[in-house]
Design a protein around this motif. Structure first.
Motif, PDB file in Angstrom:
ATOM      1  N   LEU A   1       0.859  -1.180   0.000  1.00  0.00           N
ATOM      2  CA  LEU A   1       0.000   0.000   0.000  1.00  0.00           C
ATOM      3  C   LEU A   1       0.892   1.225   0.000  1.00  0.00           C
ATOM      4  O   LEU A   1       1.836   1.310   0.783  1.00  0.00           O
ATOM      5  CB  LEU A   1      -0.901   0.000   1.241  1.00  0.00           C
ATOM      6  CG  LEU A   1      -1.676   1.272   1.540  1.00  0.00           C
ATOM      7  CD1 LEU A   1      -2.741   1.503   0.470  1.00  0.00           C
ATOM      8  CD2 LEU A   1      -2.312   1.196   2.909  1.00  0.00           C
ATOM      9  N   GLN A   2       0.616   2.171  -0.886  1.00  0.00           N
ATOM     10  CA  GLN A   2       1.344   3.433  -0.915  1.00  0.00           C
ATOM     11  C   GLN A   2       0.337   4.557  -0.738  1.00  0.00           C
ATOM     12  O   GLN A   2      -0.669   4.606  -1.446  1.00  0.00           O
ATOM     13  CB  GLN A   2       2.085   3.610  -2.229  1.00  0.00           C
ATOM     14  CG  GLN A   2       3.184   2.609  -2.457  1.00  0.00           C
ATOM     15  CD  GLN A   2       3.927   2.866  -3.752  1.00  0.00           C
ATOM     16  OE1 GLN A   2       3.389   3.466  -4.667  1.00  0.00           O
ATOM     17  NE2 GLN A   2       5.166   2.434  -3.808  1.00  0.00           N
ATOM     18  N   ILE A   3       0.626   5.452   0.202  1.00  0.00           N
ATOM     19  CA  ILE A   3      -0.244   6.610   0.457  1.00  0.00           C
ATOM     20  C   ILE A   3       0.579   7.861   0.177  1.00  0.00           C
ATOM     21  O   ILE A   3       1.618   8.080   0.795  1.00  0.00           O
ATOM     22  CB  ILE A   3      -0.768   6.615   1.901  1.00  0.00           C
ATOM     23  CG1 ILE A   3      -1.553   5.327   2.173  1.00  0.00           C
ATOM     24  CG2 ILE A   3      -1.637   7.843   2.148  1.00  0.00           C
ATOM     25  CD1 ILE A   3      -1.955   5.142   3.610  1.00  0.00           C
ATOM     26  N   SER A   4       0.108   8.700  -0.745  1.00  0.00           N
ATOM     27  CA  SER A   4       0.854   9.904  -1.106  1.00  0.00           C
ATOM     28  C   SER A   4       0.690  10.987  -0.051  1.00  0.00           C
ATOM     29  O   SER A   4      -0.292  11.027   0.686  1.00  0.00           O
ATOM     30  CB  SER A   4       0.389  10.432  -2.469  1.00  0.00           C
ATOM     31  OG  SER A   4      -0.857  11.058  -2.352  1.00  0.00           O
ATOM     32  N   THR A   5       1.658  11.883  -0.009  1.00  0.00           N
ATOM     33  CA  THR A   5       1.572  13.016   0.907  1.00  0.00           C
ATOM     34  C   THR A   5       0.401  13.926   0.535  1.00  0.00           C
ATOM     35  O   THR A   5      -0.146  14.614   1.390  1.00  0.00           O
ATOM     36  CB  THR A   5       2.878  13.823   0.922  1.00  0.00           C
ATOM     37  OG1 THR A   5       3.214  14.191  -0.416  1.00  0.00           O
ATOM     38  CG2 THR A   5       4.013  13.030   1.528  1.00  0.00           C
ATOM     39  N   GLU A   6       0.002  13.913  -0.725  1.00  0.00           N
ATOM     40  CA  GLU A   6      -1.158  14.706  -1.148  1.00  0.00           C
ATOM     41  C   GLU A   6      -2.425  14.204  -0.453  1.00  0.00           C
ATOM     42  O   GLU A   6      -3.252  15.001  -0.009  1.00  0.00           O
ATOM     43  CB  GLU A   6      -1.324  14.632  -2.666  1.00  0.00           C
ATOM     44  CG  GLU A   6      -2.451  15.497  -3.186  1.00  0.00           C
ATOM     45  CD  GLU A   6      -2.562  15.458  -4.705  1.00  0.00           C
ATOM     46  OE1 GLU A   6      -3.664  15.722  -5.191  1.00  0.00           O
ATOM     47  OE2 GLU A   6      -1.560  15.169  -5.383  1.00  0.00           O
ATOM     48  N   VAL A   7      -2.588  12.901  -0.339  1.00  0.00           N
ATOM     49  CA  VAL A   7      -3.746  12.325   0.349  1.00  0.00           C
ATOM     50  C   VAL A   7      -3.705  12.667   1.832  1.00  0.00           C
ATOM     51  O   VAL A   7      -4.714  13.058   2.418  1.00  0.00           O
ATOM     52  CB  VAL A   7      -3.803  10.796   0.134  1.00  0.00           C
ATOM     53  CG1 VAL A   7      -4.840  10.150   1.044  1.00  0.00           C
ATOM     54  CG2 VAL A   7      -4.102  10.480  -1.316  1.00  0.00           C
ATOM     55  N   ILE A   8      -2.531  12.555   2.437  1.00  0.00           N
ATOM     56  CA  ILE A   8      -2.383  12.912   3.853  1.00  0.00           C
ATOM     57  C   ILE A   8      -2.738  14.383   4.055  1.00  0.00           C
ATOM     58  O   ILE A   8      -3.423  14.741   5.013  1.00  0.00           O
ATOM     59  CB  ILE A   8      -0.954  12.594   4.339  1.00  0.00           C
ATOM     60  CG1 ILE A   8      -0.735  11.077   4.318  1.00  0.00           C
ATOM     61  CG2 ILE A   8      -0.705  13.163   5.731  1.00  0.00           C
ATOM     62  CD1 ILE A   8       0.707  10.650   4.527  1.00  0.00           C
ATOM     63  N   GLY A   9      -2.312  15.239   3.134  1.00  0.00           N
ATOM     64  CA  GLY A   9      -2.632  16.659   3.216  1.00  0.00           C
ATOM     65  C   GLY A   9      -4.126  16.930   3.107  1.00  0.00           C
ATOM     66  O   GLY A   9      -4.660  17.791   3.813  1.00  0.00           O
ATOM     67  N   LYS A  10      -4.820  16.201   2.246  1.00  0.00           N
ATOM     68  CA  LYS A  10      -6.270  16.393   2.104  1.00  0.00           C
ATOM     69  C   LYS A  10      -7.002  15.942   3.360  1.00  0.00           C
ATOM     70  O   LYS A  10      -7.969  16.582   3.787  1.00  0.00           O
ATOM     71  CB  LYS A  10      -6.788  15.653   0.875  1.00  0.00           C
ATOM     72  CG  LYS A  10      -6.403  16.354  -0.409  1.00  0.00           C
ATOM     73  CD  LYS A  10      -6.966  15.679  -1.635  1.00  0.00           C
ATOM     74  CE  LYS A  10      -6.523  16.447  -2.881  1.00  0.00           C
ATOM     75  NZ  LYS A  10      -7.119  15.953  -4.095  1.00  0.00           N
ATOM     76  N   ILE A  11      -6.550  14.862   3.972  1.00  0.00           N
ATOM     77  CA  ILE A  11      -7.143  14.415   5.234  1.00  0.00           C
ATOM     78  C   ILE A  11      -6.933  15.480   6.299  1.00  0.00           C
ATOM     79  O   ILE A  11      -7.861  15.824   7.042  1.00  0.00           O
ATOM     80  CB  ILE A  11      -6.539  13.065   5.672  1.00  0.00           C
ATOM     81  CG1 ILE A  11      -6.935  11.953   4.687  1.00  0.00           C
ATOM     82  CG2 ILE A  11      -6.976  12.706   7.096  1.00  0.00           C
ATOM     83  CD1 ILE A  11      -6.155  10.665   4.865  1.00  0.00           C
ATOM     84  N   ALA A  12      -5.723  16.022   6.376  1.00  0.00           N
ATOM     85  CA  ALA A  12      -5.407  17.061   7.362  1.00  0.00           C
ATOM     86  C   ALA A  12      -6.276  18.297   7.155  1.00  0.00           C
ATOM     87  O   ALA A  12      -6.794  18.876   8.109  1.00  0.00           O
ATOM     88  CB  ALA A  12      -3.929  17.427   7.284  1.00  0.00           C
ATOM     89  N   ARG A  13      -6.461  18.705   5.900  1.00  0.00           N
ATOM     90  CA  ARG A  13      -7.290  19.876   5.582  1.00  0.00           C
ATOM     91  C   ARG A  13      -8.727  19.667   6.042  1.00  0.00           C
ATOM     92  O   ARG A  13      -9.322  20.520   6.702  1.00  0.00           O
ATOM     93  CB  ARG A  13      -7.254  20.151   4.075  1.00  0.00           C
ATOM     94  CG  ARG A  13      -8.077  21.343   3.660  1.00  0.00           C
ATOM     95  CD  ARG A  13      -8.095  21.490   2.121  1.00  0.00           C
ATOM     96  NE  ARG A  13      -8.903  22.619   1.735  1.00  0.00           N
ATOM     97  CZ  ARG A  13     -10.251  22.623   1.714  1.00  0.00           C
ATOM     98  NH1 ARG A  13     -10.912  21.548   2.054  1.00  0.00           N
ATOM     99  NH2 ARG A  13     -10.912  23.707   1.361  1.00  0.00           N
ATOM    100  N   CYS A  14      -9.308  18.519   5.710  1.00  0.00           N
ATOM    101  CA  CYS A  14     -10.693  18.226   6.106  1.00  0.00           C
ATOM    102  C   CYS A  14     -10.837  18.172   7.625  1.00  0.00           C
ATOM    103  O   CYS A  14     -11.818  18.672   8.179  1.00  0.00           O
ATOM    104  CB  CYS A  14     -11.157  16.909   5.483  1.00  0.00           C
ATOM    105  SG  CYS A  14     -11.375  16.990   3.698  1.00  0.00           S
ATOM    106  N   ALA A  15      -9.856  17.580   8.307  1.00  0.00           N
ATOM    107  CA  ALA A  15      -9.906  17.485   9.770  1.00  0.00           C
ATOM    108  C   ALA A  15      -9.833  18.871  10.412  1.00  0.00           C
ATOM    109  O   ALA A  15     -10.509  19.142  11.403  1.00  0.00           O
ATOM    110  CB  ALA A  15      -8.769  16.598  10.273  1.00  0.00           C
ATOM    111  N   ALA A  16      -9.033  19.767   9.846  1.00  0.00           N
ATOM    112  CA  ALA A  16      -8.930  21.129  10.379  1.00  0.00           C
ATOM    113  C   ALA A  16     -10.249  21.877  10.214  1.00  0.00           C
ATOM    114  O   ALA A  16     -10.690  22.591  11.112  1.00  0.00           O
ATOM    115  CB  ALA A  16      -7.796  21.885   9.697  1.00  0.00           C
ATOM    116  N   LEU A  17     -10.895  21.702   9.069  1.00  0.00           N
ATOM    117  CA  LEU A  17     -12.151  22.405   8.794  1.00  0.00           C
ATOM    118  C   LEU A  17     -13.307  21.919   9.658  1.00  0.00           C
ATOM    119  O   LEU A  17     -14.326  22.603   9.778  1.00  0.00           O
ATOM    120  CB  LEU A  17     -12.509  22.280   7.309  1.00  0.00           C
ATOM    121  CG  LEU A  17     -11.610  23.072   6.362  1.00  0.00           C
ATOM    122  CD1 LEU A  17     -11.894  22.701   4.914  1.00  0.00           C
ATOM    123  CD2 LEU A  17     -11.779  24.574   6.591  1.00  0.00           C
TER     124      LEU A  17
END
Length: 128
Positions: A18-34
């Motif tokens: 399984l590979q998870i890109s930093t872009e996906v991690i960033g989108k999760i972080a953005r949604c969690a902040a909002l």
């Protein structure tokens, strides 16, 4: 200038990897902040659109940056806060929510969640 290469968090699974890109991690972080009351938007601040159009895309700072080091993530978010919000209290909730969301959804350890308060979003008469 921002590096456009994408890091991946690799995990070996029983049937493959399984590979998870930093872009996906960033989108999760953005949604969690909002999700946190007091956060108006994830943004580097209000920018003049005409000036923004003149600049190259690579020179515009991203509001979410994820850096992978030794399998752990360092996340930096640029936030616009709602006027009247208690910034230290909101920031603590954002850090906790971002860390929990990323770790729960990706199994990537988050070592730091850095916040940059880029500005305040004023409330309008219609919002009051």
């Amino acid at each position: 200038m921002e590096d456009n290469t994408m890091d991946f968090q690799n995990t070996d699974l029983q049937g493959g990897s399984l590979q998870i890109s930093t872009e996906v991690i960033g989108k999760i972080a953005r949604c969690a902040a909002l999700e946190i009351d007091g956060v108006a938007e994830v943004s580097c601040g209000r920018q003049n659109k005409k000036l923004k159009d003149l600049l190259e895309a690579s020179s515009i700072q991203s509001p979410v940056m994820v850096e992978m080091r030794d399998g752990t993530a360092n996340i930096t978010l640029n936030l616009m806060m709602s006027f009247g919000a208690r910034i230290p209290a909101v920031a603590e909730k954002v850090q906790e929510n971002v860390k929990n969301a990323v770790q729960n959804m990706t199994n990537v350890t988050v070592s730091r969640v850095n916040l940059v308060i880029a500005g305040l979003a004023e409330t309008t008469a219609a919002e009051q």
